[in-house]
Design an enzyme around this catalytic site. Structure first.
Site, PDB file in Angstrom:
ATOM      1  N   GLU A 105      39.802  28.416  18.567  1.00 54.59           N
ATOM      2  CA  GLU A 105      39.626  27.599  17.485  1.00 54.59           C
ATOM      3  C   GLU A 105      41.178  27.230  16.826  1.00 54.59           C
ATOM      4  OE1 GLU A 105      37.954  30.103  17.734  1.00 54.59           O
ATOM      5  OE2 GLU A 105      36.203  29.990  16.783  1.00 54.59           O
ATOM      6  N   CYS A 116      34.422  33.459  14.425  1.00 57.43           N
ATOM      7  CA  CYS A 116      34.355  34.800  13.875  1.00 57.43           C
ATOM      8  C   CYS A 116      34.545  34.625  12.159  1.00 57.43           C
ATOM      9  CB  CYS A 116      35.490  35.542  14.434  1.00 57.43           C
ATOM     10  SG  CYS A 116      37.271  35.245  14.068  1.00 57.43           S
ATOM     11  N   SER A 150      33.464  44.133  59.413  1.00 53.14           N
ATOM     12  CA  SER A 150      33.004  43.188  58.387  1.00 53.14           C
ATOM     13  C   SER A 150      34.306  42.282  58.330  1.00 53.14           C
ATOM     14  CB  SER A 150      32.802  43.797  57.201  1.00 53.14           C
ATOM     15  OG  SER A 150      33.823  44.633  56.871  1.00 53.14           O
ATOM     16  N   TRP A 152      36.413  39.250  59.779  1.00 50.34           N
ATOM     17  CA  TRP A 152      36.055  38.558  58.258  1.00 50.34           C
ATOM     18  C   TRP A 152      34.675  37.761  58.523  1.00 50.34           C
ATOM     19  CZ3 TRP A 152      38.798  40.526  54.405  1.00 50.34           C
ATOM     20  CH2 TRP A 152      40.100  41.110  54.809  1.00 50.34           C
ATOM     21  N   ARG A 163      37.806  39.880  40.889  1.00 43.28           N
ATOM     22  CA  ARG A 163      38.175  41.123  40.819  1.00 43.28           C
ATOM     23  C   ARG A 163      38.991  41.240  39.534  1.00 43.28           C
ATOM     24  NH1 ARG A 163      40.326  43.342  46.684  1.00 43.28           N
ATOM     25  NH2 ARG A 163      38.210  43.447  47.588  1.00 43.28           N
ATOM     26  N   LEU A 190      41.060  47.538  47.913  1.00 38.42           N
ATOM     27  CA  LEU A 190      40.517  47.006  46.805  1.00 38.42           C
ATOM     28  C   LEU A 190      41.328  46.565  45.345  1.00 38.42           C
ATOM     29  CD1 LEU A 190      37.353  49.719  46.659  1.00 38.42           C
ATOM     30  CD2 LEU A 190      37.439  47.263  47.737  1.00 38.42           C
ATOM     31  N   ARG A 218      44.840  40.866  44.619  1.00 38.25           N
ATOM     32  CA  ARG A 218      45.962  40.230  45.335  1.00 38.25           C
ATOM     33  C   ARG A 218      46.242  38.623  45.276  1.00 38.25           C
ATOM     34  NH1 ARG A 218      44.009  44.168  48.576  1.00 38.25           N
ATOM     35  NH2 ARG A 218      43.605  42.766  50.208  1.00 38.25           N
ATOM     36  N   GLY A 276      21.757  48.845  47.947  1.00 36.85           N
ATOM     37  CA  GLY A 276      20.316  49.386  47.945  1.00 36.85           C
ATOM     38  C   GLY A 276      19.875  50.109  46.993  1.00 36.85           C
TER      39      GLY A 276
HETATM   40  C1  AOF Z   1      36.397  33.376  17.836  1.00 39.73           C
HETATM   41  N1  AOF Z   1      37.191  32.865  18.579  1.00 39.73           N
HETATM   42  O1  AOF Z   1      38.453  32.752  20.535  1.00 39.73           O
HETATM   43  C2  AOF Z   1      37.536  34.608  20.042  1.00 39.73           C
HETATM   44  C3  AOF Z   1      36.619  35.380  19.096  1.00 39.73           C
HETATM   45  O2  AOF Z   1      40.413  41.505  17.488  1.00 39.73           O
HETATM   46  P1  AOF Z   1      40.189  39.771  17.331  1.00 39.73           P
HETATM   47  O3  AOF Z   1      40.817  39.318  16.083  1.00 39.73           O
HETATM   48  O4  AOF Z   1      41.015  39.015  18.443  1.00 39.73           O
HETATM   49  O5  AOF Z   1      38.466  39.702  17.331  1.00 39.73           O
HETATM   50  C4  AOF Z   1      37.866  39.928  18.495  1.00 39.73           C
HETATM   51  C5  AOF Z   1      36.486  39.561  18.089  1.00 39.73           C
HETATM   52  O6  AOF Z   1      36.434  38.180  17.609  1.00 39.73           O
HETATM   53  C6  AOF Z   1      35.672  39.730  19.491  1.00 39.73           C
HETATM   54  O7  AOF Z   1      34.985  40.801  19.588  1.00 39.73           O
HETATM   55  C7  AOF Z   1      34.640  38.492  19.126  1.00 39.73           C
HETATM   56  O8  AOF Z   1      33.569  38.875  18.525  1.00 39.73           O
HETATM   57  C8  AOF Z   1      35.324  37.530  18.360  1.00 39.73           C
HETATM   58  N2  AOF Z   1      36.102  36.531  19.485  1.00 39.73           N
HETATM   59  N3  AOF Z   1      36.165  34.638  17.980  1.00 39.73           N
HETATM   60  O9  AOF Z   1      36.023  32.931  16.651  1.00 39.73           O
HETATM   61  C9  AOF Z   1      37.709  33.268  19.803  1.00 39.73           C
HETATM   62  N4  AOF Z   1      38.122  35.241  21.212  1.00 39.73           N
HETATM   63 ZN    ZN Z   2      38.080  33.825  15.740  1.00 40.51          ZN
END
Ligand code: AOF
Ligand code: ZN
Length: 357
Positions: free
Chosen positions: A52, A75, A168, A170, A184, A204, A207, A296
């Site tokens: 954001e 958040c 395997s 490729w 990875r 593993l 690269r 499996g």
């Molecule tokens: C958002 N926008 O782009 C992300 C969020 O330690 P911080 O402050 O970076 O917070 C990490 C937590 O915030 C993460 O576990 C998730 O719940 C949220 N990430 N939230 O609004 C973001 N990356």
């Molecule tokens: Zn945030």
């Protein structure tokens, strides 16, 4: 641009954090004003600016009355970054469109907060896509206490992972191999069975173009505990850690030089226990690349969360090595049907990403 198109764009932007933000989520955001994009951004690096904030940078007063389209609930907590809800309120946005709620109890609650400030909120736009993109982040909050387990297999049309001579290299083409190196980079660990480690002698390592923030550990699941001291894995322990995950008494020969070779040994009765020990040591996600016995056993044990299947246009026949061994045979009506998360060509090969329901 419609809000739906903007969400598609936000999810596409979020992929740019792959390999760099885990264990935090992939997040993308777009600021829309009367259908025009006036800002966009994504979460690029663990602990750094949230999506954001990246999208709102430079938008200034233009954000007043505009709409924020973001792939995760903004958040509401002070973490390594200030709360995004505060930023949204300060900028005077009128509407926030979100794909999925934040499962992290510490950061969640953002939508309620926004509503309390008179901002209209819509949740659930392209939710399935966003959840699939963040499957390993969501997994952390399910309380399973084992890593997110993804199985990646490159097979022939008749689901063989190696020819009758065991080779395997490729099966799949260069585009698929490039994709696997990208893949990875987004996992904490890469795993293989003991026989595959011995026969393929794969390193593993990652690269590709994308350099992961944390180098994935390499894990060998084995009963005997045997690994040649001259194998690529043991010759490269300074490049990336090697963990020997043993589920059997087997020979102790390996233990004699494991320490000297820089290998960590973990011991467990069965796969589920080994996975939970890996989780305790900080492995939140693992990409298992074969062989058929390990694949499996994981499938039979209900331990596979996601399946990346790369199918090459080649037949290897009945005597070639099957992709799965020891999978029970349910009747059709009782067989699990997986959810197709993605299906697309990789050069001449076909990628199918399947999620367990
Ligand atoms: C958002 N926008 O782009 C992300 C969020 O330690 P911080 O402050 O970076 O917070 C990490 C937590 O915030 C993460 O576990 C998730 O719940 C949220 N990430 N939230 O609004 C973001 N990356
Ligand atoms: Zn945030």
């Amino acid at each position: 641009m419609t809000e739906l198109d903007a969400m598609r764009r936000a999810i596409q932007l979020a992929w740019q954090g792959w390999g760099r933000v885990a264990p935090n989520p992939l997040v993308g955001a777009v600021v829309l004003r009367e259908g025009n994009v006036i800002g966009e951004g994504f979460h690029a690096e663990f602990g750094h600016r949230h999506a954001e904030a990246a999208a709102l940078e430079g938008v200034g007063t233009g954000a007043e009355g505009a709409t924020l389209v973001v792939s995760l609930e903004p958040c509401a907590h002070h973490g390594k970054q200030p709360p995004c809800t505060e930023l949204v309120i300060q900028h005077g946005l009128a509407r926030v469109v979100v794909a999925m709620a934040d499962p992290n109890p510490v950061a969640a609650g953002g939508l309620d907060l926004l509503r309390a400030h008179g901002i209209t909120v819509e949740l659930g736009v392209m939710q399935a896509e966003a959840e699939s993109q963040n499957a390993s982040f969501l997994h952390q909050f399910k309380g399973l206490r084992r890593p997110f387990v993804a199985l990646k297999l490159s097979t022939s049309l008749d689901s063989r992972i190696a020819d009758r001579a065991g080779s395997s290299r490729w099966i799949s083409g260069p585009e698929a191999r490039e994709y696997v190196h990208w893949l990875r980079a987004g996992f904490d660990a890469i795993g293989v069975g003991g026989r595959t480690a011995r026969v393929d002698d794969a390193s593993l390592t990652v690269r590709g173009e994308l350099v992961p923030r944390c180098t994935p550990k390499r894990v060998v699941f084995t009963r005997t505990g045997e690994l040649s001291p001259t194998s690529r894995l043991l010759m490269t322990t300074t490049e990336a850690p090697v963990i020997l995950a043993r589920s059997g008494a087997g020979s102790l020969g390996m233990m004699d030089y494991a320490d000297a070779a820089g290998v960590t040994v973990i011991q467990g009765e069965e796969l589920a226990e080994l996975l939970s020990k890996l989780w305790q040591s900080g492995v939140t996600s693992i990409l298992i690349e074969g062989g058929g016995e390990l694949a499996g056993s994981l499938l039979a044990g209900g331990l596979v969360d996601r399946f990346y299947w790369i199918q090459a246009p080649v037949w290897l026949g009945d005597r070639a090595i099957p992709a799965f061994q020891g999978v029970p045979a349910p009747l059709l009506g009782a067989a699990d049907r997986w959810h197709v998360a993605e299906r697309r060509p990789l050069g001449a090969d076909t990628l199918l990403v399947l999620d367990r329901r």
